[in-house]
Design an enzyme around this catalytic site. Structure first.
Site, PDB file in Angstrom:
ATOM      1  N   PHE A   9      35.023  58.858 -52.075  1.00 44.78           N
ATOM      2  CA  PHE A   9      35.879  59.407 -53.141  1.00 44.78           C
ATOM      3  C   PHE A   9      37.245  59.843 -52.647  1.00 44.78           C
ATOM      4  O   PHE A   9      37.929  60.625 -53.291  1.00 44.78           O
ATOM      5  CB  PHE A   9      35.195  60.576 -53.878  1.00 44.78           C
ATOM      6  CG  PHE A   9      33.816  60.262 -54.371  1.00 44.78           C
ATOM      7  CD1 PHE A   9      33.611  59.261 -55.301  1.00 44.78           C
ATOM      8  CD2 PHE A   9      32.716  60.955 -53.895  1.00 44.78           C
ATOM      9  CE1 PHE A   9      32.344  58.941 -55.741  1.00 44.78           C
ATOM     10  CE2 PHE A   9      31.439  60.647 -54.327  1.00 44.78           C
ATOM     11  CZ  PHE A   9      31.253  59.646 -55.257  1.00 44.78           C
ATOM     12  N   ILE A  38      32.843  51.790 -49.691  1.00 45.50           N
ATOM     13  CA  ILE A  38      32.352  53.158 -49.892  1.00 45.50           C
ATOM     14  C   ILE A  38      31.464  53.214 -51.127  1.00 45.50           C
ATOM     15  O   ILE A  38      31.092  54.286 -51.583  1.00 45.50           O
ATOM     16  CB  ILE A  38      33.513  54.164 -50.000  1.00 45.50           C
ATOM     17  CG1 ILE A  38      34.508  53.736 -51.089  1.00 45.50           C
ATOM     18  CG2 ILE A  38      34.202  54.313 -48.671  1.00 45.50           C
ATOM     19  CD1 ILE A  38      35.530  54.813 -51.433  1.00 45.50           C
ATOM     20  N   PRO A  86      30.808  41.660 -62.562  1.00 49.35           N
ATOM     21  CA  PRO A  86      30.503  42.447 -63.761  1.00 49.35           C
ATOM     22  C   PRO A  86      29.577  43.637 -63.530  1.00 49.35           C
ATOM     23  O   PRO A  86      29.799  44.709 -64.071  1.00 49.35           O
ATOM     24  CB  PRO A  86      29.842  41.435 -64.701  1.00 49.35           C
ATOM     25  CG  PRO A  86      29.859  40.124 -64.032  1.00 49.35           C
ATOM     26  CD  PRO A  86      30.453  40.250 -62.682  1.00 49.35           C
ATOM     27  N   GLN A 137      31.092  51.000 -61.492  1.00 50.39           N
ATOM     28  CA  GLN A 137      32.285  51.792 -61.214  1.00 50.39           C
ATOM     29  C   GLN A 137      32.647  52.646 -62.418  1.00 50.39           C
ATOM     30  O   GLN A 137      32.987  53.817 -62.296  1.00 50.39           O
ATOM     31  CB  GLN A 137      33.471  50.862 -60.930  1.00 50.39           C
ATOM     32  CG  GLN A 137      33.491  50.311 -59.562  1.00 50.39           C
ATOM     33  CD  GLN A 137      34.206  51.256 -58.629  1.00 50.39           C
ATOM     34  OE1 GLN A 137      33.862  52.425 -58.521  1.00 50.39           O
ATOM     35  NE2 GLN A 137      35.212  50.786 -57.958  1.00 50.39           N
ATOM     36  N   LYS A 170      42.513  43.249 -61.714  1.00 52.37           N
ATOM     37  CA  LYS A 170      43.210  44.476 -61.325  1.00 52.37           C
ATOM     38  C   LYS A 170      42.162  45.508 -60.900  1.00 52.37           C
ATOM     39  O   LYS A 170      41.010  45.442 -61.308  1.00 52.37           O
ATOM     40  CB  LYS A 170      44.030  45.024 -62.499  1.00 52.37           C
ATOM     41  CG  LYS A 170      45.093  44.031 -62.972  1.00 52.37           C
ATOM     42  CD  LYS A 170      46.108  44.676 -63.907  1.00 52.37           C
ATOM     43  CE  LYS A 170      45.623  44.688 -65.332  1.00 52.37           C
ATOM     44  NZ  LYS A 170      46.699  45.098 -66.283  1.00 52.37           N
ATOM     45  N   GLY A 171      42.574  46.466 -60.108  1.00 55.96           N
ATOM     46  CA  GLY A 171      41.635  47.463 -59.595  1.00 55.96           C
ATOM     47  C   GLY A 171      41.130  48.370 -60.696  1.00 55.96           C
ATOM     48  O   GLY A 171      41.725  48.472 -61.764  1.00 55.96           O
ATOM     49  N   GLU A 219      39.893  53.887 -59.893  1.00 55.48           N
ATOM     50  CA  GLU A 219      40.525  55.145 -60.341  1.00 55.48           C
ATOM     51  C   GLU A 219      40.509  55.293 -61.862  1.00 55.48           C
ATOM     52  O   GLU A 219      40.182  56.356 -62.390  1.00 55.48           O
ATOM     53  CB  GLU A 219      41.974  55.251 -59.845  1.00 55.48           C
ATOM     54  CG  GLU A 219      42.251  54.677 -58.460  1.00 55.48           C
ATOM     55  CD  GLU A 219      41.539  55.380 -57.329  1.00 55.48           C
ATOM     56  OE1 GLU A 219      41.329  56.596 -57.423  1.00 55.48           O
ATOM     57  OE2 GLU A 219      41.184  54.699 -56.339  1.00 55.48           O
TER      58      GLU A 219
END
Ligand SMILES: Cc1cc2nc3c(=O)[nH]c(=O)nc-3n(C[C@H](O)[C@H](O)[C@H](O)COP(=O)(O)OP(=O)(O)OC[C@H]3O[C@@H](n4cnc5c(N)ncnc54)[C@H](O)[C@@H]3O)c2cc1C
Ligand code: SF4
Lengths: 706, 327
Positions: free
Chosen positions: A230, A456, A598, A604, A667-668, A671
């Site tokens: 994190f 992580i 997916p 996430q 795209k990430g 966050e």
């Protein structure tokens, strides 16, 4: 037994649940010794004496390291500077600071001996009081980022409708399940091997090389599995350096694993924040001015800043925007990025304020947001590489049943509970860095990919495998992705939601190159262009072919503004008599380009929502300003959400590729899964009750007294 | 290392003799509280007498009295068929405590003997009169959000953290205690004590004594009952305020009532004045509100926990309302 049922499964899932996956603390080196830290019990001052006589003569103790016998670290010799130079200072900067390391032949003996170390101090007055330091002008030693102004500053003040409010957040701690630590083994000829818990094996290697002034190649960093980071494992902390020092000094492998309470002081935190948002709009709902001033907490001995006011600059279409960001140095340990770093903090304030304005205008908060949704990036005045916010609003609101929401707060009651709906946006930079990947395509039909990146938890290997699988038409169970090893081709640390984009691009390039090599080989040996690579390699008598590619950071930043977006919808129930808030429904919509993996992408988003519930309702590290010490530094009292706090989470992906960002169109999303979530909860609580809670976490007492 | 002796016996008499002999000996049951305290350096016994093998795990209904062995696990007690049917309030209270894993090893005796969760008590570098008499009370003027509003003293404002004990007070349980001198029986409500000037003493168990069992007289409080625990997360968190409520209703009139509160005092807090007020009255919201108001006589906040002055009566009202609504 065959566990692998679906190509989208986590490649290391079975290893993780069966215990085969080995985490840093599980490595058993011959002659391993154990370090336990002695920590300061004062908050500020000077260590006058450290008496280690008793500790050193305790059974099994090899030595006690402190600033008195500082083992040599060449990079620490020059005075001053940051980061904190462990054992090179007699200064105490915060309570719980590591000041000595006891090494013994067993963990228990080291633990006991650590209690025998007697320390005397010269105490100094200290300040850990964040909010008072902001209010008290004398204590102001603020340093921040340069202010941002677009149009007229503080334009909200003259708007037809304006709101001006203060939003606060406490210190949060990352506290992954796995405790922090390291095993260091300094061998002959300055050859060093470490087993670390890190988000960046190359960064850890560089940090150690830097402190001890030895070549990076001498240092082997292993970190194949990480039990959660994190953000806290983005840095090589002083306690890790101390362990390497100890190994060098004792010529033995040394292992350090911190205790849970040390997780609150040694490995960073999400800093407390105090934010003031002024928002102005016309009566018909056009935003005319936004002013966002944020204060974050930092340490006196190292500085930490983050992007708290970033999204305010471009998220809404306003001619006038100004932001300020300051940090307040306190006698506390230094913060570090925590998932959704500053943006999550900023989004809580901005998205609460947006909701407050919608209410003041008697507008549906979704309509208000859509009305002020900019076509192009209003800060950079360039187009977004992709942005599907309006579609995300539509899908998410249909799924949560937004039409059941009443604009008037407190309208829906079910027995003792009031029900409300809330929404909030999250946004984070869709960045791409530089990474190298080596691909080895073998005649036995397998592909090995290697890169010194980390996992992580997001499922790096799984995602990379899927990229390669699609490009080369190889089943994922024939692909191995090797990571967490500093000897592999270099990659940046895993952070800022950039791994898939950065490392994935290199994987893409490797696969494209391997494919064309196979095509050439096929042509040379008169084979059909569509021939299987195994046949091609065999025909050419090649056991394997290999290639290494380095991806470059994205060059299109000047033409396009690149971000990932999320929209979180929540339904809450608030108990009218007890003030208890329950999140009863969640719909999180991710607008993060093409979804490469997916299952792990969904995970996430789920993890982000759970973290968001914690941020919104339960998490708060409490430090007693009289003593400078945390009072709830354990998992019983620092409340991360439990299963019973988490309803079923609906995840929706827009799933439209953005090829400007990278060749996968992805795209990430690490966050954005969290950013904005707490605001959605606070807005829902307001919609349920008419009570606006501007201070996180929203605990029953605040609701009751609100 | 801090060495300690570890002894185990399956004979009650032996356990008592071992304890009587040695002032620095202590019993260990599930260990879920004691071991934490040892790790944090709050306590350092020189001898641990493991009592898990004592024959004190029975749960039986005899002569209209439920007898519960002190080494019964919290889970076993909560899942017991007689408890579920005749004393469901106790079941609810038990299930509100800790987590499933902890309840599997935590014992009834250990639950009664568990120490406060006050953060200052657990940190040996901070002042705490309970841990170190005379060192001061860190919670007064500090973080006292979880702390007491009733029966506090200048020396200590800690709460007893148990849920089970709140249920047992409401059920008018009794405690059977043994020592080398024989057995004695006391009312459960007299087991724990207020801090006064001696906060180091949580309860009235004397040195050398062993809790052997609980006794709960049969009652008719198994229809309209509720245990409501208000906490910061839905599970695995201690009570901000909890209320055990049980009503016996005849044609809407309250013929018998029990009310006890947790998270508000150094001991489980029985609401006798509220009970007396409600007896013979209609089970209406207005009467519940009046009873809740009565319960708050003498309550005092310490800043951070002022909200309990509002939360406590609200929780009483809600617990009674839910209890009444049960079919
Ligand atoms: C994280 C966490 C959360 C928790 N949450 C809750 C909660 O929400 N609600 C709640 O009610 N409880 C909660 N608990 C407390 C838990 O209920 C107690 O730890 C448990 O009941 C103690 O029982 P034990 O058998 O493990 O006691 P031990 O730890 O073995 O012993 C505790 C003390 O009791 C003494 N003792 C034990 N048995 C006897 C006996 N028969 N006679 C005399 N002395 C005896 C021991 O000497 C020792 O001093 C929580 C605990 C933890 C660790
Ligand atoms: S309230 Fe009691 S237990 Fe807590 S610090 Fe004060 S004396 Fe110690």
């Amino acid at each position: 037994m065959e566990f692998f049922v679906d190509e989208n499964d986590r490649v290391d899932g079975v290893d993780k649940v069966t215990g085969k996956a080995k985490y840093f603390a599980e490595y058993q080196l011959p002659g391993l010794t154990y370090g336990v830290l002695v920590t300061s019990t004062i908050t500020k001052g000077k260590i006058t004496t450290i008496d280690t006589k008793l500790a050193k003569s305790a059974p099994g103790v090899l030595d006690v390291l402190s600033h008195l016998n500082k083992p040599v670290a060449a990079g620490y010799e020059q005075a001053g500077g940051s980061p904190m130079k462990i054992f090179y200072t007699d200064q105490v900067f915060f309570n719980g600071q590591p000041i000595a390391l006891v090494v013994a032949d067993t963990f228990e003996r080291a633990t006991y001996a650590a209690t025998l170390v007697k320390v005397n101090y010269e105490k100094e007055a200290f300040n850990t009081d964040f909010e008072n330091s902001i209010k008290d002008a004398k204590a102001k030693k603020l340093q921040g980022q340069p202010p941002y102004i677009r149009g007229v500053a503080d334009a909200y003040k003259t708007a037809e409708v304006k709101i001006e409010q203060i939003y606060t957040m406490p210190v949060e701690t990352h506290n992954p399940m796995e405790l922090h630590g390291i095993i260091a083994d300094w061998c002959a000829n300055d050859q060093v091997t470490v087993y670390a818990k890190t988000q960046g094996v190359k960064a850890a290697q560089a940090a150690i090389a830097n402190v001890f002034k030895i070549p990076q190649e001498n240092i082997q960093v292993n970190s194949e599995f990480v039990g959660g980071g994190f953000g806290m494992a983005l840095k090589t902390w002083p306690i890790e350096i101390a362990t390497v020092m100890a190994s060098k000094h004792l010529k033995k492998p040394v292992k350090l694993v911190v205790t849970r309470d040390q997780m609150f002081t040694m490995v960073g935190n999400r800093p407390a924040a105090y934010q003031k948002v002024g928002l102005g709009a016309t009566k018909d709902g056009k935003i005319t001015g936004i002013t966002h001033t944020a204060f974050g907490q930092t340490a006196t001995y190292e500085n930490f800043t983050e992007g708290v006011v970033n999204m305010t600059k471009f998220m809404y279409d306003s001619e006038n925007v100004n932001t300020n960001y300051y940090v307040v140095p306190l006698d506390m340990s230094v913060p570090i990025w925590m998932r959704g770093p500053g943006e999550a903090t900023g989004a809580f304030a901005l998205e609460s304020a947006i909701d407050e304005m919608a209410h003041a205008l008697d507008m549906d908060p979704l309509d208000f947001r859509m009305k002020n949704d900019p076509e192009i990036d209003p800060a950079k005045k360039i187009p977004f590489s992709s942005k599907n916010i309006k579609e995300a609003y539509k899908l998410g609101s249909a799924k949560i049943g937004w039409s059941n929401r009443k604009n008037k707060p407190g309208s829906i009651v079910d027995g003792a509970w009031q029900i409300g709906y809330g929404v909030s946006i999250g946004v984070f930079n869709a960045s791409r860095g530089r990474a190298s990947v080596k691909g080895i395509l073998k005649a036995d039909g397998t592909l090995v990919l290697q890169s010194a990146t980390s996992d992580i938890g997001p499922g790096t290997g799984t995602g990379m495998g899927l990229i390669a699988s699609r490009l080369l038409n190889i089943p994922t169970n024939k692909i191995t992705f090797e990571l967490g090893d500093s000897s592999l081709p270099p990659a940046p640390s895993q952070g800022g939601s950039a791994t898939l984009s950065t490392v994935g691009t290199a994987v893409n390039d490797v696969c494209v190159s391997l494919k064309s090599t196979i095509a050439e080989l096929a042509a040379n040996s008169n084979m059909d262009a569509t021939s299987n690579f195994v046949d091609v390699l065999k025909k050419n008598n090649l056991p394997m072919i290999e290639v290494t590619k380095q991806s470059q950071s994205n060059q299109q930043g000047k033409d396009y503004s690149m971000y990932s977006f999320s929209i979180h919808f929540v339904q809450v129930k608030v108990h009218q008599l007890t003030g208890v808030v329950k999140v009863s429904k969640i719909v999180s919509v991710g607008d993060s380009g093409k979804i490469v993996s997916p299952k792990t992408a969904r995970s996430q988003m789920i993890g982000g929502a759970v973290g968001g519930i914690g941020m919104a309702l339960t998490e708060e590290a409490l430090l007693d300003n009289r003593y400078g010490r945390y009072v709830n530094n354990n998992f019983a009292d620092y409340h991360v959400p439990v299963h019973a706090d988490v309803p079923e989470i609906d995840v929706i992906f827009i799933d439209k590729p953005d090829f400007i960002v990278n060749p996968m169109g992805a795209k990430g999303m690490g966050e954005i899964a969290l950013i904005g979530f707490a605001g959605a909860v606070a807005n829902a609580v307001f919609n349920a009750t008419g009570k606006r809670i501007r201070s996180l976490p929203i605990t029953p007492d605040k609701v009751l007294e609100g | 290392m801090i060495n300690f002796q570890y002894l185990r016996t399956s004979v009650v008499k032996t356990a008592l003799n071992l304890l009587a002999k040695d002032p620095k000996a202590t019993f260990i049951a599930g260990g879920t509280n004691l071991v934490d305290l040892m790790k944090r350096g709050v306590t350092a016994p020189e001898k641990l007498i493991d009592i898990n093998h004592l024959p004190l795990k029975q749960i039986e209904l005899k002569n209209n009295v439920l007898r519960i062995g002190a080494l019964t696990s919290n889970s076993a007690l909560a899942e017991n068929a007689i408890v579920k049917e005749k004393f469901p309030l106790l079941m609810l209270a038990l299930q509100s405590g800790a987590s499933a894993q902890l309840r599997n090893v935590a014992t009834v005796g250990g639950n009664m003997m568990q120490r406060t969760r006050c953060g200052y008590f657990y940190d040996t570098t901070m002042p705490c009169n309970k841990r170190q008499p005379g060192s001061g009370c860190g919670a007064i003027g500090g973080y006292n959000r979880m702390h007491a509003i009733f029966g506090t003293s200048e020396a200590c404002i800690a709460v007893h953290p148990s849920d089970m004990c709140v249920g047992l007070v409401a059920l008018e349980a009794q405690v059977v205690i043994a020592s080398t001198k024989g057995e004695r029986k006391i009312n459960f409500i007299d087991f724990h004590r207020l801090a006064g000037t001696t906060p180091e003493k949580d309860n009235n168990l004397q040195k050398g004594e062993l809790i052997v069992r609980l006794e709960i007289p049969l009652n008719n409080l198994n229809k309209n009952f509720h245990y409501l625990k208000v906490r910061d997360r839905s599970s695995y968190a201690f009570a901000l305020v909890s209320v055990a409520a049980a009503l016996e209703l005849k044609d809407g009139v309250i013929s018998n009532v029990r009310l006890a509160m947790g998270g508000v005092a150094h001991k489980p807090w029985r609401l006798t004045a509220s009970e007396n007020f409600l007896k013979g009255k209609q089970a209406t919201i207005a009467n519940f509100e009046a009873a809740a108001k009565l319960a708050m006589n003498g309550a005092k906040g310490f800043g951070e926990n002022d909200f309990k002055l509002k939360l406590a009566p609200n929780t009483i009202i809600e617990a009674l309302t839910v209890a009444k609504a049960k079919a």
